[in-house]
Write a protein that holds these residues in place. Structure first.
Motif, PDB file in Angstrom:
ATOM      1  N   GLY A  10       5.058   6.438  -4.754  1.00 28.69           N
ATOM      2  CA  GLY A  10       3.695   6.822  -4.359  1.00 28.69           C
ATOM      3  C   GLY A  10       3.430   8.292  -4.643  1.00 28.69           C
ATOM      4  O   GLY A  10       2.528   8.894  -4.050  1.00 28.69           O
ATOM      5  N   PHE A  14      -2.315  10.635  -2.700  1.00 26.45           N
ATOM      6  CA  PHE A  14      -2.801  11.796  -1.943  1.00 26.45           C
ATOM      7  C   PHE A  14      -1.626  12.575  -1.328  1.00 26.45           C
ATOM      8  O   PHE A  14      -1.340  13.720  -1.707  1.00 26.45           O
ATOM      9  CB  PHE A  14      -3.805  11.301  -0.890  1.00 26.45           C
ATOM     10  N   ILE A  15      -0.906  11.964  -0.399  1.00 21.20           N
ATOM     11  CA  ILE A  15       0.165  12.695   0.288  1.00 21.20           C
ATOM     12  C   ILE A  15       1.370  12.876  -0.640  1.00 21.20           C
ATOM     13  O   ILE A  15       1.939  13.965  -0.740  1.00 21.20           O
ATOM     14  CB  ILE A  15       0.611  11.967   1.581  1.00 21.20           C
ATOM     15  N   SER A  37      -2.100   2.362  -8.776  1.00 15.65           N
ATOM     16  CA  SER A  37      -3.155   1.474  -8.266  1.00 15.65           C
ATOM     17  C   SER A  37      -4.197   2.285  -7.497  1.00 15.65           C
ATOM     18  O   SER A  37      -5.393   2.042  -7.638  1.00 15.65           O
ATOM     19  CB  SER A  37      -2.569   0.360  -7.403  1.00 15.65           C
ATOM     20  N   GLY A  39      -3.201   5.849  -6.937  1.00 15.74           N
ATOM     21  CA  GLY A  39      -2.792   7.214  -7.309  1.00 15.74           C
ATOM     22  C   GLY A  39      -3.469   7.654  -8.598  1.00 15.74           C
ATOM     23  O   GLY A  39      -3.986   6.839  -9.356  1.00 15.74           O
ATOM     24  N   ALA A  59       5.584   1.808 -12.380  1.00 16.73           N
ATOM     25  CA  ALA A  59       6.095   0.478 -12.005  1.00 16.73           C
ATOM     26  C   ALA A  59       5.659   0.142 -10.594  1.00 16.73           C
ATOM     27  O   ALA A  59       5.467   1.022  -9.756  1.00 16.73           O
ATOM     28  CB  ALA A  59       7.625   0.465 -12.089  1.00 16.73           C
ATOM     29  N   ASP A  60       5.542  -1.162 -10.372  1.00 17.91           N
ATOM     30  CA  ASP A  60       5.278  -1.683  -9.036  1.00 17.91           C
ATOM     31  C   ASP A  60       6.589  -1.621  -8.246  1.00 17.91           C
ATOM     32  O   ASP A  60       7.641  -1.988  -8.787  1.00 17.91           O
ATOM     33  CB  ASP A  60       4.780  -3.136  -9.183  1.00 17.91           C
ATOM     34  N   ARG A  62       7.739  -3.509  -6.236  1.00 14.73           N
ATOM     35  CA  ARG A  62       8.352  -4.831  -6.078  1.00 14.73           C
ATOM     36  C   ARG A  62       9.096  -5.271  -7.334  1.00 14.73           C
ATOM     37  O   ARG A  62       9.719  -6.333  -7.346  1.00 14.73           O
ATOM     38  CB  ARG A  62       7.273  -5.872  -5.764  1.00 14.73           C
ATOM     39  N   PHE A  81       6.712   6.526  -0.081  1.00 11.90           N
ATOM     40  CA  PHE A  81       5.327   6.684   0.356  1.00 11.90           C
ATOM     41  C   PHE A  81       4.383   5.681  -0.290  1.00 11.90           C
ATOM     42  O   PHE A  81       3.221   5.586   0.099  1.00 11.90           O
ATOM     43  CB  PHE A  81       4.840   8.122   0.083  1.00 11.90           C
ATOM     44  N   ALA A  82       4.847   4.946  -1.310  1.00  7.55           N
ATOM     45  CA  ALA A  82       3.972   3.943  -1.934  1.00  7.55           C
ATOM     46  C   ALA A  82       3.706   2.823  -0.933  1.00  7.55           C
ATOM     47  O   ALA A  82       4.611   2.390  -0.222  1.00  7.55           O
ATOM     48  CB  ALA A  82       4.637   3.365  -3.184  1.00  7.55           C
ATOM     49  N   MET A  85      -2.163   0.530   1.697  1.00  9.81           N
ATOM     50  CA  MET A  85      -2.404   1.322   2.908  1.00  9.81           C
ATOM     51  C   MET A  85      -3.782   1.113   3.533  1.00  9.81           C
ATOM     52  O   MET A  85      -4.214   1.914   4.361  1.00  9.81           O
ATOM     53  CB  MET A  85      -2.094   2.802   2.677  1.00  9.81           C
ATOM     54  N   ALA A 123       7.150   6.730   5.083  1.00 11.72           N
ATOM     55  CA  ALA A 123       5.836   6.991   5.688  1.00 11.72           C
ATOM     56  C   ALA A 123       5.436   5.797   6.544  1.00 11.72           C
ATOM     57  O   ALA A 123       4.945   4.788   6.039  1.00 11.72           O
ATOM     58  CB  ALA A 123       4.789   7.236   4.602  1.00 11.72           C
ATOM     59  N   LYS A 156       4.099  -1.690   8.740  1.00 13.07           N
ATOM     60  CA  LYS A 156       4.603  -0.320   8.914  1.00 13.07           C
ATOM     61  C   LYS A 156       5.590  -0.247  10.087  1.00 13.07           C
ATOM     62  O   LYS A 156       6.392   0.669  10.176  1.00 13.07           O
ATOM     63  CB  LYS A 156       3.431   0.648   9.154  1.00 13.07           C
ATOM     64  N   LEU A 179       3.028   8.893  10.897  1.00 14.27           N
ATOM     65  CA  LEU A 179       2.016   9.906  10.587  1.00 14.27           C
ATOM     66  C   LEU A 179       0.732   9.672  11.367  1.00 14.27           C
ATOM     67  O   LEU A 179       0.290   8.529  11.527  1.00 14.27           O
ATOM     68  CB  LEU A 179       1.692   9.886   9.087  1.00 14.27           C
ATOM     69  N   ASN A 181      -3.488  10.946  11.503  1.00 13.08           N
ATOM     70  CA  ASN A 181      -4.527  10.832  10.459  1.00 13.08           C
ATOM     71  C   ASN A 181      -4.405  12.040   9.531  1.00 13.08           C
ATOM     72  O   ASN A 181      -4.709  13.155   9.949  1.00 13.08           O
ATOM     73  CB  ASN A 181      -5.929  10.830  11.087  1.00 13.08           C
TER      74      ASN A 181
END
Ligand SMILES: NC(=O)c1ccc[n+]([C@@H]2O[C@H](COP(=O)([O-])OP(=O)(O)OC[C@H]3O[C@@H](n4cnc5c(N)ncnc54)[C@H](O)[C@@H]3O)[C@@H](O)[C@H]2O)c1
Length: 324
Positions: A10, A14-15, A37, A39, A59-60, A62, A81-82, A85, A123, A156, A179, A181
């Motif tokens: 990920g 963003f993060i 996807s 990112g 890559a995915d 999975r 982090f991927a 979400m 995450a 999560k 985490l 917000n």
């Protein structure tokens, strides 16, 4: 800390991209895994300028390709982090949510343990894993029961249980960061995620801001640079589930006022209906982060919001690209 091999999944998000910037800066040897996807390649521009050879595996999580990338690189730390979400998507399509967030995690954990990885920094989500608090809205502690109210919160939460069992079975250490917000530059102003980004984007475009309900709903808003500090500390210390928040509840109206101040606009929000099923207050107890990570949040709301508005005014932000 001396440089180690780290994989960031990920890392174009963003993060994740802020984490990648910091780890590049600290000279760690890095591989990013992302399927782009949600990112953006632009998010990695600073890191690739610093490290032209930064390896990005598209890559995915999975896929066998992602597992092979982990095994070949054999990282000391996996920063995962991927994720799928979106709470909304998880409610519409729990199978997709579990596929990415649980099976994707397991694909990486199996590769990680096979290749001698020492630690996973994950995450998790302080806003969704504990579920709705009682009427007193007491701050949530890591030892509180986890009773998620969404499938996203469930994946999560169960991820934390998988991590615990991998540590027990294989000695793979973990720090699962619950985490709050998170807000900051590079957050998508058009998604469902961030009220700071949404309000800032709309005010800069001269559009009205809509507050769902009375605006007194509270969350724990944490600036992304503080999350980066928690992740870099977690590379060398801390284990188990750790809340990452400021410990201070902030209302949506407070956020609106802070954005209006940063934009320099006397904005009056419009009020719409409250979102069905929305949790009224989320507050996180953050003492454990101090003990486990030697970490506390440092960025005050006004200071953090200003970084978002500055970034959105910058010609490179997607908001500017999207404006005709
Ligand atoms: N933003 C928040 O407030 C917040 C709060 C709590 C937890 N989190 C968690 O932090 C992490 C990062 O969130 P973010 O806000 O940066 O979101 P983001 O959407 O910007 O980042 C997610 C990244 O993962 C990638 N990705 C998604 N599915 C993938 C897959 N199947 N294979 C490979 N890559 C994939 C995306 O392309 C993107 O780059 C997520 O795990 C999220 O659940 C975020």
């Amino acid at each position: 800390m001396s440089p180690v091999k780290v994989i960031v999944t990920g890392g174009a998000g963003f993060i994740g991209s802020h984490v990648v910037d910091a780890l590049c800066h600290e000279q760690h040897e890095l591989v990013v895994i992302d399927d782009f996807s949600t990112g953006r390649r632009e998010n990695l521009a600073r890191a690739t300028a610093l490290h032209p050879n930064l390896r990005v595996v598209e890559a995915d999580i999975r896929s066998p390709e992602a597992a092979a990338a982990v095994e070949q690189f054999a990282p000391k730390v996996l920063v995962h982090f991927a994720a799928q979400m979106s709470v909304k998507v998880s409610m519409r399509d729990p199978e997709l949510d579990a596929s990415v967030n649980v099976l994707g995690l397991l694909n990486l954990l199996e590769a990680a343990r096979r290749s001698g990885c020492r630690k996973v920094v994950f995450a998790s989500s302080g806003g969704t894993v504990y579920g709705a608090p009682g009427p007193a809205a007491a701050p949530r502690d890591e030892s509180d029961p986890r009773v998620p109210q969404s499938f996203y919160g469930l994946t999560k939460s169960v991820s934390v249980d998988y991590l615990r069992l991998y540590r027990e079975q294989y000695g793979l250490e973990y720090a699962a960061l619950a985490l709050g917000n998170i807000y900051g530059p590079r957050q998508d102003p058009y998604g469902e995620a961030g009220v700071v980004a949404i309000f800032a984007g709309r005010m800069l475009d001269g559009l009205p801001c809509v507050v769902n309900g009375d605006g007194l709903t509270t969350r724990d808003f944490v600036h992304v640079s503080d999350v980066v500090g928690a992740v870099t500390n977690a590379l060398r210390t801390g284990h188990g589930l750790i809340n990452i928040g400021t410990g201070t509840p902030t209302s949506v109206l407070d956020v609106h006022a802070s954005v209006a101040k940063a934009v320099g606009r006397d904005d009056r929000p419009e009020f719409g209906p409250a979102l069905p099923g929305e949790v009224r207050h989320v507050a996180l107890r953050v003492d454990r982060a101090g003990r486990e990570l030697g970490w506390r949040a440092r960025v005050a709301l006004d200071e953090g919001v200003a970084t978002v508005v500055d970034w959105m005014r910058d010609a490179e932000s997607p908001r500017v690209e999207a404006v005709p």
